[in-house]
Structure formats: structure tokens, C-alpha cells
Motif scaffolding. Structure first.
Motif, PDB file in Angstrom:
ATOM      1  N   GLN A  26      31.808  37.132  41.170  1.00  0.00           N
ATOM      2  CA  GLN A  26      33.210  37.365  40.806  1.00  0.00           C
ATOM      3  C   GLN A  26      33.980  36.048  40.752  1.00  0.00           C
ATOM      4  OE1 GLN A  26      35.130  40.543  43.099  1.00  0.00           O
ATOM      5  NE2 GLN A  26      33.099  41.373  43.472  1.00  0.00           N
ATOM      6  N   LEU A  39      35.742  34.359  37.362  1.00  0.00           N
ATOM      7  CA  LEU A  39      37.171  34.046  37.319  1.00  0.00           C
ATOM      8  C   LEU A  39      37.424  32.554  37.163  1.00  0.00           C
ATOM      9  CD1 LEU A  39      38.463  36.590  39.956  1.00  0.00           C
ATOM     10  CD2 LEU A  39      38.732  36.703  37.472  1.00  0.00           C
ATOM     11  N   LYS A  40      36.579  31.727  37.797  1.00  0.00           N
ATOM     12  CA  LYS A  40      36.734  30.274  37.689  1.00  0.00           C
ATOM     13  C   LYS A  40      36.458  29.806  36.260  1.00  0.00           C
ATOM     14  CE  LYS A  40      33.579  27.340  38.697  1.00  0.00           C
ATOM     15  NZ  LYS A  40      32.496  26.591  39.136  1.00  0.00           N
ATOM     16  N   GLU A  49      35.912  31.819  33.325  1.00  0.00           N
ATOM     17  CA  GLU A  49      36.458  32.601  32.220  1.00  0.00           C
ATOM     18  C   GLU A  49      37.910  32.996  32.438  1.00  0.00           C
ATOM     19  OE1 GLU A  49      34.697  33.077  29.489  1.00  0.00           O
ATOM     20  OE2 GLU A  49      32.981  32.075  30.373  1.00  0.00           O
ATOM     21  N   GLY A  50      38.322  33.156  33.697  1.00  0.00           N
ATOM     22  CA  GLY A  50      39.677  33.577  34.000  1.00  0.00           C
ATOM     23  C   GLY A  50      39.901  35.066  33.885  1.00  0.00           C
ATOM     24  N   SER A  51      38.881  35.809  33.479  1.00  0.00           N
ATOM     25  CA  SER A  51      39.024  37.243  33.252  1.00  0.00           C
ATOM     26  C   SER A  51      37.643  37.895  33.249  1.00  0.00           C
ATOM     27  CB  SER A  51      39.707  37.477  31.911  1.00  0.00           C
ATOM     28  OG  SER A  51      39.645  38.820  31.528  1.00  0.00           O
ATOM     29  N   PHE A  52      37.620  39.189  33.519  1.00  0.00           N
ATOM     30  CA  PHE A  52      36.367  39.946  33.440  1.00  0.00           C
ATOM     31  C   PHE A  52      36.122  40.477  32.031  1.00  0.00           C
ATOM     32  CE2 PHE A  52      37.384  40.454  38.009  1.00  0.00           C
ATOM     33  CZ  PHE A  52      36.230  39.895  38.530  1.00  0.00           C
ATOM     34  N   CYS A  53      37.100  40.330  31.132  1.00  0.00           N
ATOM     35  CA  CYS A  53      36.971  40.842  29.764  1.00  0.00           C
ATOM     36  C   CYS A  53      35.893  40.083  29.003  1.00  0.00           C
ATOM     37  CB  CYS A  53      38.297  40.711  29.032  1.00  0.00           C
ATOM     38  SG  CYS A  53      39.604  41.698  29.742  1.00  0.00           S
ATOM     39  N   ARG A  55      26.926  34.881  29.860  1.00  0.00           N
ATOM     40  CA  ARG A  55      28.119  35.252  29.109  1.00  0.00           C
ATOM     41  C   ARG A  55      27.743  35.690  27.703  1.00  0.00           C
ATOM     42  NH1 ARG A  55      28.663  31.526  32.596  1.00  0.00           N
ATOM     43  NH2 ARG A  55      30.463  31.381  33.953  1.00  0.00           N
ATOM     44  N   LYS A 115      29.741  37.166  24.450  1.00  0.00           N
ATOM     45  CA  LYS A 115      31.076  37.450  23.891  1.00  0.00           C
ATOM     46  C   LYS A 115      30.956  37.967  22.499  1.00  0.00           C
ATOM     47  CE  LYS A 115      33.772  34.551  26.783  1.00  0.00           C
ATOM     48  NZ  LYS A 115      34.949  33.822  26.942  1.00  0.00           N
TER      49      LYS A 115
END
Length: 70
Positions: free
Chosen positions: A40, A44-45, A47-51, A68, A70
Motif C-alpha cells: 500500500q 501511494l508513494k 502512483e499517489g492513488s490505487f486507481c 503496474r 495501466k
């Protein structure tokens, strides 16, 4: 308190969430696994988001791998 909102029986409910209650499925093999505190923080570090994040369980390794997609 962090929570999600969901509708249950026609009413919007706030459901408190805790770090040890976050799970996902491996995008490769479909195995469900827990997203631990370390993963987690890394998400967050970086990407800044879980999306838009997909995770791999590491398929046949002991530790989940953050990959990752996307």
C-alpha cells in the motif's frame, strides 16, 4: 477513519476500512491475496492513488509483486 460508501437495502452506508482488509486478485492467475501495508505504501508513494493499479501475487513465489498495468 477511512471508509467506503455503498448502498445496502436502498440506503447509503459508510463502511470503515482498515489496512488489513484490503485484498485484490492477481491479474495473471486470479489468486486472491491481501495487499499488505508495505505494498500500500509503495503504491501511494509511486502512483499517489490505487486507481489503475493491477497487482501480481508473484505466481508461485512467497511475496506479492507490484506490477503496474495501466
Amino acid at each position: 477513519m477511512l471508509y467506503i460508501k455503498t448502498e445496502i437495502d436502498g440506503k447509503i452506508r459508510e463502511i470503515e476500512i482498515f489496512g488489513d482488509e484490503i485484498f485484490t486478485r492477481c491479474f495473471k492467475c486470479g489468486k486472491e491475496f491481501q495487499v499488505d501495508d508495505e505494498i500500500q505504501r509503495e503504491i501511494l508513494k509511486d502512483e499517489g492513488s490505487f486507481c489503475g493499479i493491477s497487482l501480481s501475487c508473484g505466481c508461485n513465489t512467497e511475496k506479492p509483486t507490484l506490477i503496474r498495468i495501466k
